[in-house]
Design a protein around this motif. Structure first.
Motif, mmCIF file in Angstrom:
data_model
loop_
_atom_site.group_PDB
_atom_site.id
_atom_site.type_symbol
_atom_site.label_atom_id
_atom_site.label_comp_id
_atom_site.label_asym_id
_atom_site.label_seq_id
_atom_site.Cartn_x
_atom_site.Cartn_y
_atom_site.Cartn_z
ATOM 1 N N ALA A 52 0.768 -1.180 0.011
ATOM 2 C CA ALA A 52 0.145 0.117 -0.073
ATOM 3 C C ALA A 52 0.831 1.206 -0.002
ATOM 4 O O ALA A 52 0.401 2.346 -0.379
ATOM 5 C CB ALA A 52 -1.059 0.013 1.219
ATOM 6 N N GLY A 53 2.122 1.037 0.521
ATOM 7 C CA GLY A 53 2.955 2.318 0.513
ATOM 8 C C GLY A 53 3.659 2.569 -1.015
ATOM 9 O O GLY A 53 4.472 3.376 -0.936
ATOM 10 N N THR A 54 3.640 1.743 -1.815
ATOM 11 C CA THR A 54 4.174 1.591 -3.233
ATOM 12 C C THR A 54 3.708 2.612 -4.082
ATOM 13 O O THR A 54 2.511 2.536 -4.352
ATOM 14 C CB THR A 54 4.470 0.281 -3.746
ATOM 15 O OG1 THR A 54 4.904 -0.689 -2.789
ATOM 16 C CG2 THR A 54 5.349 0.366 -4.980
ATOM 17 N N SER A 55 4.579 3.814 -4.565
ATOM 18 C CA SER A 55 3.930 4.587 -5.318
ATOM 19 C C SER A 55 4.003 4.064 -7.014
ATOM 20 O O SER A 55 4.599 2.972 -7.328
ATOM 21 C CB SER A 55 4.740 5.953 -5.433
ATOM 22 O OG SER A 55 5.992 5.581 -5.966
ATOM 23 N N ALA A 56 3.022 4.367 -7.707
ATOM 24 C CA ALA A 56 3.131 3.981 -9.125
ATOM 25 C C ALA A 56 4.418 4.298 -9.692
ATOM 26 O O ALA A 56 4.828 3.396 -10.674
ATOM 27 C CB ALA A 56 1.844 5.043 -9.754
ATOM 28 N N LEU A 57 5.058 5.369 -9.673
ATOM 29 C CA LEU A 57 6.455 5.562 -10.240
ATOM 30 C C LEU A 57 7.299 4.519 -9.801
ATOM 31 O O LEU A 57 8.142 4.029 -10.510
ATOM 32 C CB LEU A 57 6.959 6.704 -9.615
ATOM 33 C CG LEU A 57 6.375 8.256 -10.391
ATOM 34 C CD1 LEU A 57 6.777 9.642 -9.833
ATOM 35 C CD2 LEU A 57 6.296 8.089 -11.923
ATOM 36 N N GLN A 58 7.475 3.905 -8.465
ATOM 37 C CA GLN A 58 8.093 3.036 -7.949
ATOM 38 C C GLN A 58 7.923 1.505 -8.735
ATOM 39 O O GLN A 58 8.739 0.858 -9.283
ATOM 40 C CB GLN A 58 7.975 2.649 -6.510
ATOM 41 C CG GLN A 58 8.588 3.857 -5.590
ATOM 42 C CD GLN A 58 8.445 3.786 -4.505
ATOM 43 O OE1 GLN A 58 7.159 3.063 -3.940
ATOM 44 N NE2 GLN A 58 9.438 4.008 -3.258
ATOM 45 N N VAL A 59 6.299 1.322 -9.244
ATOM 46 C CA VAL A 59 6.122 0.085 -9.643
ATOM 47 C C VAL A 59 6.632 0.014 -11.197
ATOM 48 O O VAL A 59 7.018 -0.888 -11.489
ATOM 49 C CB VAL A 59 4.598 -0.091 -9.721
ATOM 50 C CG1 VAL A 59 4.149 -1.295 -10.514
ATOM 51 C CG2 VAL A 59 4.117 0.068 -8.213
ATOM 52 N N VAL A 60 6.458 1.294 -11.816
ATOM 53 C CA VAL A 60 6.969 1.246 -13.339
ATOM 54 C C VAL A 60 8.429 1.663 -13.528
ATOM 55 O O VAL A 60 8.748 1.661 -14.484
ATOM 56 C CB VAL A 60 6.022 2.344 -14.067
ATOM 57 C CG1 VAL A 60 6.208 2.031 -15.492
ATOM 58 C CG2 VAL A 60 4.533 1.883 -13.927
ATOM 59 N N LEU B 246 -1.360 -1.078 -11.613
ATOM 60 C CA LEU B 246 -0.023 -0.841 -12.631
ATOM 61 C C LEU B 246 1.109 -2.023 -12.458
ATOM 62 O O LEU B 246 1.830 -2.117 -13.247
ATOM 63 C CB LEU B 246 0.574 0.388 -11.919
ATOM 64 C CG LEU B 246 0.162 1.657 -12.420
ATOM 65 C CD1 LEU B 246 0.750 3.049 -11.997
ATOM 66 C CD2 LEU B 246 -0.115 1.866 -13.858
ATOM 67 N N GLU B 247 0.943 -2.697 -11.611
ATOM 68 C CA GLU B 247 1.923 -4.145 -11.559
ATOM 69 C C GLU B 247 1.581 -4.521 -13.100
ATOM 70 O O GLU B 247 2.519 -5.360 -13.619
ATOM 71 C CB GLU B 247 1.575 -4.901 -10.365
ATOM 72 C CG GLU B 247 2.661 -6.017 -10.478
ATOM 73 C CD GLU B 247 2.673 -6.756 -8.976
ATOM 74 O OE1 GLU B 247 3.209 -7.737 -9.001
ATOM 75 O OE2 GLU B 247 1.804 -6.246 -8.407
ATOM 76 N N ILE B 248 0.255 -4.864 -13.414
ATOM 77 C CA ILE B 248 -0.004 -5.333 -14.690
ATOM 78 C C ILE B 248 0.552 -4.801 -15.640
ATOM 79 O O ILE B 248 1.226 -5.393 -16.491
ATOM 80 C CB ILE B 248 -1.801 -5.244 -14.866
ATOM 81 C CG1 ILE B 248 -2.340 -6.524 -13.691
ATOM 82 C CG2 ILE B 248 -2.180 -5.724 -16.093
ATOM 83 C CD1 ILE B 248 -3.927 -6.278 -13.793
ATOM 84 N N LEU B 249 0.383 -3.410 -15.642
ATOM 85 C CA LEU B 249 1.220 -2.667 -16.705
ATOM 86 C C LEU B 249 2.884 -2.981 -16.757
ATOM 87 O O LEU B 249 3.466 -3.236 -17.700
ATOM 88 C CB LEU B 249 0.897 -1.329 -16.641
ATOM 89 C CG LEU B 249 -0.585 -1.036 -16.645
ATOM 90 C CD1 LEU B 249 -0.729 0.732 -16.523
ATOM 91 C CD2 LEU B 249 -1.141 -1.411 -17.937
ATOM 92 N N ALA B 250 3.387 -2.914 -15.421
ATOM 93 C CA ALA B 250 4.997 -2.985 -15.360
ATOM 94 C C ALA B 250 5.356 -4.292 -15.837
ATOM 95 O O ALA B 250 6.480 -4.205 -16.372
ATOM 96 C CB ALA B 250 5.116 -2.691 -14.006
ATOM 97 N N TYR B 251 4.589 -5.537 -15.666
ATOM 98 C CA TYR B 251 5.115 -6.774 -16.085
ATOM 99 C C TYR B 251 4.962 -7.086 -17.594
ATOM 100 O O TYR B 251 5.260 -8.333 -17.953
ATOM 101 C CB TYR B 251 4.806 -7.642 -15.079
ATOM 102 C CG TYR B 251 5.780 -7.372 -13.762
ATOM 103 C CD1 TYR B 251 7.083 -7.779 -13.687
ATOM 104 C CD2 TYR B 251 5.334 -7.016 -12.621
ATOM 105 C CE1 TYR B 251 7.887 -7.511 -12.742
ATOM 106 C CE2 TYR B 251 6.177 -6.849 -11.682
ATOM 107 C CZ TYR B 251 7.311 -7.012 -11.560
ATOM 108 O OH TYR B 251 8.409 -6.863 -10.323
ATOM 109 N N LYS B 252 4.041 -6.343 -18.031
ATOM 110 C CA LYS B 252 3.450 -6.936 -19.304
ATOM 111 C C LYS B 252 3.960 -5.967 -20.379
ATOM 112 O O LYS B 252 3.697 -6.356 -21.593
ATOM 113 C CB LYS B 252 2.018 -7.164 -19.314
ATOM 114 C CG LYS B 252 1.456 -8.206 -18.503
ATOM 115 C CD LYS B 252 -0.007 -8.683 -18.682
ATOM 116 C CE LYS B 252 -0.298 -9.765 -18.013
ATOM 117 N NZ LYS B 252 0.253 -11.106 -18.617
#
Length: 367
Positions: free
Chosen positions: A104-112, A359-365
């Protein structure tokens, strides 16, 4: 035996620094003892970094052989390799990947982080606020050409200006899209087609919650049409472009509340999805629209996978505090009360945080 004040075996003791060689091997420098070693001073692990540098970064070598990194986006220079967060651990003479954990503390920028989305064309519906804005912002900051599909163009321009202020060279396009009017959905698709742009990612994010009973100009209940029917029609109108694009994907933002409905293949009907006022319940209408999102995403996968189109559906997080609660004061109170215990889009410095799972879906695909 030295005792270090740390809660993590990967945290470095005072006086140590983590660096990377030109070949990608991680080593540790002790400035006090003036020595270096391959093993982490606490865990004894050996690591390696691989892959390209994140978008906007460049590696340089100084005259004395020192490797340093330039972040052209933020105009900063550092000796720390930005790929260290995704390092690979050496074990038994081989390297195994250390998976990055999101919470819950992870930002979108960190994920991508680390993804170069240059030349990717993305459409985000409802991109002027909330999760939609942070999704558009994050992808634009990583080089994607983002189309903000918004009903309210005044707020849409404000979103564009906010992203441009952070990154003047961000590639953004604002286009009007009112999901409550199917005619404008078709107009949006026609205007997009005239630009001769591909669609690599279509993010169906726009949504409303807790609306009073309202009929659209097309004669459907507003929650049902905004959250589902409008997006359904949008995909059909853009299907030809999606088929012609390289590795396209459709990402549908649903909600966990899709579970709280009796909607199924035996009970589904137009009257249930778009009921008269006397049978209308705002929360049930929302839940049913989210169920439709899930079913729609699964059906898109079943029908369009043969064309190379990927379809994903996601739950963005429970009771995220956004402007979606604006239609009833009680929901605002409830969301405010549970905010300390739930995911939030607000972080220090007024930057927005998105739900990591989405965004994890986006980051890994994203290739």
């Amino acid at each position: 035996m030295d005792v270090y004040d740390t809660d993590s075996e990967d945290e470095l003791p005072a006086g140590w620094e983590e660096r990377v060689t030109l070949e990608g091997r991680v080593y540790y420098a002790n400035h006090s003892l003036r020595k270096t070693q391959w093993e982490h001073p606490l865990s004894g692990k050996k690591k390696y970094v691989a892959g390209e540098l994140p978008y906007g970064w460049e590696r340089k070598v100084a005259e004395d052989g020192q490797v340093y990194f330039i972040d052209h986006i933020n105009s900063k220079t550092t000796y720390t390799d930005p790929r260290l967060a995704f390092a690979i651990e050496e074990k038994d003479g081989r390297f195994r990947e250390i998976k990055q954990r999101f919470d819950a503390g992870t930002s979108a920028l960190q994920v991508v982080k680390g993804r170069d989305l240059t030349d990717n064309y993305v459409i985000v519906t409802g991109a002027n606020s909330g999760i939609g804005f942070e999704t558009a912002r994050t992808l634009a900051l990583h080089g994607a050409h983002v189309v903000l599909a918004c009903r309210n163009t005044t707020k849409g321009w404000a979103a564009v200006k906010a992203i441009k202020k952070e990154r003047p060279q961000a590639e953004l396009e604002l286009m009007c899209l009112d999901l409550c009017r199917l005619s404008t959905v078709k107009e949006f698709a026609d205007q997009y087609r005239e630009k001769h742009w591909p669609i690599h990612i279509l993010i169906l994010n726009a949504g409303v919650f807790s609306l009073p009973h309202t009929l659209t100009d097309d004669g459907y209940e507003a929650t049902f049409q905004t959250n589902h029917l409008g997006h359904y029609y949008l995909v059909l109108c853009l299907l030809g472009i999606l088929k012609e694009s390289e590795s396209p994907r459709i990402v549908t933002v649903s909600a966990e509340s899709h579970r709280f409905t009796n909607l199924n293949d035996k009970t589904i009907s137009e009257e249930q999805l778009s009921p008269p006022p006397e049978y209308y319940r705002a929360i049930l209408a929302y839940n049913q629209s989210k169920m439709c999102n899930v079913l729609f995403a699964l059906e898109c996968h079943r029908r369009f996978a043969k064309f190379g189109i990927t379809s994903n559906v996601l739950h963005p997080g429970n009771v995220i505090s956004t402007n979606i609660t604006r239609h009833w004061w009680l929901w605002k109170v409830i969301f405010t009360m549970v905010r300390p215990f739930a995911k939030s889009k607000v972080r220090k410095g007024s930057k927005i945080r998105n739900a990591a799972e989405g965004l994890e879906i986006l980051a890994y695909k994203i290739p």
